[in-house]
Design a protein around this motif. Structure first.
Motif, PDB file in Angstrom:
ATOM      1  N   ARG A  30       0.719  -1.144   0.077  1.00 16.15           N
ATOM      2  CA  ARG A  30      -0.082   0.045   0.060  1.00 16.15           C
ATOM      3  C   ARG A  30       0.770   1.227  -0.014  1.00 16.15           C
ATOM      4  N   ASN A  31       1.899   1.309  -0.897  1.00 19.98           N
ATOM      5  CA  ASN A  31       2.595   2.551  -1.130  1.00 19.98           C
ATOM      6  C   ASN A  31       2.718   2.650  -2.555  1.00 19.98           C
ATOM      7  N   TYR A  32       2.563   3.928  -3.209  1.00 18.60           N
ATOM      8  CA  TYR A  32       2.166   4.090  -4.369  1.00 18.60           C
ATOM      9  C   TYR A  32       3.687   3.798  -5.374  1.00 18.60           C
ATOM     10  N   GLN A  33       4.728   4.231  -4.884  1.00 23.25           N
ATOM     11  CA  GLN A  33       6.003   3.937  -5.356  1.00 23.25           C
ATOM     12  C   GLN A  33       6.193   2.254  -5.583  1.00 23.25           C
ATOM     13  N   ALA A  34       5.999   1.790  -4.519  1.00 26.72           N
ATOM     14  CA  ALA A  34       6.191   0.049  -4.331  1.00 26.72           C
ATOM     15  C   ALA A  34       5.204  -0.406  -5.283  1.00 26.72           C
ATOM     16  N   ARG A  35       3.800   0.092  -5.317  1.00 26.89           N
ATOM     17  CA  ARG A  35       2.912  -0.349  -6.250  1.00 26.89           C
ATOM     18  C   ARG A  35       3.253  -0.354  -7.698  1.00 26.89           C
ATOM     19  N   ASN A  36       3.955   0.902  -8.113  1.00 25.03           N
ATOM     20  CA  ASN A  36       4.185   1.100  -9.386  1.00 25.03           C
ATOM     21  C   ASN A  36       5.441   0.255  -9.925  1.00 25.03           C
ATOM     22  N   PHE A  37       6.344  -0.084  -9.028  1.00 25.03           N
ATOM     23  CA  PHE A  37       7.252  -1.250  -9.259  1.00 25.03           C
ATOM     24  C   PHE A  37       6.782  -2.601  -9.739  1.00 25.03           C
ATOM     25  N   LEU A  38       5.846  -2.836  -8.626  1.00 25.64           N
ATOM     26  CA  LEU A  38       4.984  -4.205  -8.989  1.00 25.64           C
ATOM     27  C   LEU A  38       4.302  -4.109 -10.420  1.00 25.64           C
ATOM     28  N   ILE A  50      13.962 -11.883   0.000  1.00 25.91           N
ATOM     29  CA  ILE A  50      12.806 -11.939   0.951  1.00 25.91           C
ATOM     30  C   ILE A  50      13.556 -11.428   2.175  1.00 25.91           C
ATOM     31  N   TYR A  51      12.978 -10.279   2.356  1.00 19.36           N
ATOM     32  CA  TYR A  51      13.610  -9.575   3.711  1.00 19.36           C
ATOM     33  C   TYR A  51      12.570  -9.445   4.981  1.00 19.36           C
ATOM     34  N   HIS A  52      13.188  -9.851   5.939  1.00 20.58           N
ATOM     35  CA  HIS A  52      12.443  -9.748   7.193  1.00 20.58           C
ATOM     36  C   HIS A  52      12.446  -8.423   7.745  1.00 20.58           C
ATOM     37  N   SER A  53      11.718  -7.800   8.031  1.00 23.87           N
ATOM     38  CA  SER A  53      11.723  -6.524   8.660  1.00 23.87           C
ATOM     39  C   SER A  53      10.801  -6.318   9.857  1.00 23.87           C
ATOM     40  N   SER A  54      10.667  -5.310  10.440  1.00 25.62           N
ATOM     41  CA  SER A  54       9.975  -4.962  11.797  1.00 25.62           C
ATOM     42  C   SER A  54      10.070  -6.165  12.661  1.00 25.62           C
ATOM     43  N   CYS A  55      11.104  -6.626  12.756  1.00 27.04           N
ATOM     44  CA  CYS A  55      11.408  -7.877  13.745  1.00 27.04           C
ATOM     45  C   CYS A  55      12.779  -7.768  14.531  1.00 27.04           C
ATOM     46  N   LYS A  56      12.825  -8.527  15.606  1.00 28.10           N
ATOM     47  CA  LYS A  56      14.073  -8.390  16.365  1.00 28.10           C
ATOM     48  C   LYS A  56      15.487  -8.172  15.585  1.00 28.10           C
ATOM     49  N   ILE A  57      15.643  -9.044  14.521  1.00 30.44           N
ATOM     50  CA  ILE A  57      16.909  -8.849  13.887  1.00 30.44           C
ATOM     51  C   ILE A  57      16.423  -9.053  12.292  1.00 30.44           C
ATOM     52  N   GLN A 125      20.271   0.643  -1.547  1.00 30.21           N
ATOM     53  CA  GLN A 125      19.125   1.436  -1.100  1.00 30.21           C
ATOM     54  C   GLN A 125      18.624   0.901   0.456  1.00 30.21           C
ATOM     55  N   LEU A 126      18.730  -0.246   0.678  1.00 30.43           N
ATOM     56  CA  LEU A 126      18.130  -0.738   1.774  1.00 30.43           C
ATOM     57  C   LEU A 126      19.016  -0.134   3.048  1.00 30.43           C
ATOM     58  N   THR A 127      20.233  -0.046   2.858  1.00 31.24           N
ATOM     59  CA  THR A 127      21.164   0.438   4.185  1.00 31.24           C
ATOM     60  C   THR A 127      21.115   2.069   4.139  1.00 31.24           C
ATOM     61  N   LYS A 128      20.130   2.737   3.331  1.00 31.41           N
ATOM     62  CA  LYS A 128      20.311   4.280   3.628  1.00 31.41           C
ATOM     63  C   LYS A 128      19.166   4.447   4.373  1.00 31.41           C
ATOM     64  N   LYS A 129      19.675   5.607   5.143  1.00 31.12           N
ATOM     65  CA  LYS A 129      18.666   5.892   6.106  1.00 31.12           C
ATOM     66  C   LYS A 129      17.436   6.549   5.462  1.00 31.12           C
ATOM     67  N   GLY A 130      16.296   6.127   6.192  1.00 31.48           N
ATOM     68  CA  GLY A 130      15.161   6.462   5.923  1.00 31.48           C
ATOM     69  C   GLY A 130      14.304   5.605   4.792  1.00 31.48           C
ATOM     70  N   SER A 131      15.154   4.486   4.293  1.00 33.92           N
ATOM     71  CA  SER A 131      14.580   3.684   3.371  1.00 33.92           C
ATOM     72  C   SER A 131      13.410   3.004   3.853  1.00 33.92           C
ATOM     73  N   ARG A 132      12.220   3.197   3.357  1.00 35.39           N
ATOM     74  CA  ARG A 132      11.084   2.649   3.825  1.00 35.39           C
ATOM     75  C   ARG A 132      10.159   1.765   2.787  1.00 35.39           C
ATOM     76  N   LEU A 133      10.648   1.768   1.550  1.00 35.21           N
ATOM     77  CA  LEU A 133       9.868   1.102   0.743  1.00 35.21           C
ATOM     78  C   LEU A 133       9.848  -0.466   0.847  1.00 35.21           C
ATOM     79  N   SER A 134       8.687  -0.964   0.662  1.00 33.32           N
ATOM     80  CA  SER A 134       8.511  -2.399   0.933  1.00 33.32           C
ATOM     81  C   SER A 134       9.000  -3.264  -0.262  1.00 33.32           C
TER      82      SER A 134
END
Length: 154
Positions: A30-38, A50-57, A125-134
């Motif tokens: 539910r992000n427009y930029q991510a939706r456009n990629f898909l 496949i990246y696990h986010s919002s978790c302990k590690i 991109q993943l390691t850049k500060k503020g990277s929030r895209l799914s």
């Protein structure tokens, strides 16, 4: 063929779930930029970390392959879904998904802290500060470097 990183919260859907089911629709974006990629760029046979986010590690947990191009995400029409979107219609869908199949679960996930501490991935991109895209596009160089550097070879 292109390369991607798809983020998921493992308590919602994990690499183990993908392994168990063998394939899955990548729903709920539910992000427009991510939706456009898909919708516009992700294609059959593309490779996906496949990246696990919002978790302990947070970590790259495995690899999948795209097996079906973008198609409307049916959860946008389902009133009981947390992904329901009242502004979406079947004649004018707002959200899309692709289908992926399980390829590999990593014996040792590649953690975000490992990736951040690797100077060869300063522009990843993943390691850049503020990277929030799914959904994050990867260049082939980053894909190959991560595979060659971090995966245990038998």
């Amino acid at each position: 063929m292109a390369f991607w990183l798809f983020k998921t919260e493992p308590d919602v859907f994990s690499i183990d779930d993908l392994c168990k089911f063998g394939k899955a629709d990548w729903e709920g974006v539910r992000n427009y930029q991510a939706r456009n990629f898909l919708r516009d760029q992700v294609a059959i046979n593309d490779q996906v970390f496949i990246y696990h986010s919002s978790c302990k590690i947070p970590a790259i947990a495995g690899i999948a392959t795209v097996i079906k191009d973008a198609h409307p995400d049916p959860t946008q029409f389902d009133h009981s879904s947390p992904y329901f979107d009242a502004k979406a219609s079947k004649t004018d869908p707002r959200w899309y998904q692709v289908s992926v199949k399980f390829d590999q679960k990593f014996i040792k996930p590649i953690t975000l802290s490992q990736l951040k501490s690797d100077s060869n991935l300063d522009d990843f991109q993943l390691t850049k500060k503020g990277s929030r895209l799914s959904i994050i596009p990867l260049d082939e160089g980053h894909w190959n470097y991560i595979i060659d550097t971090y995966l245990i070879k038998f």
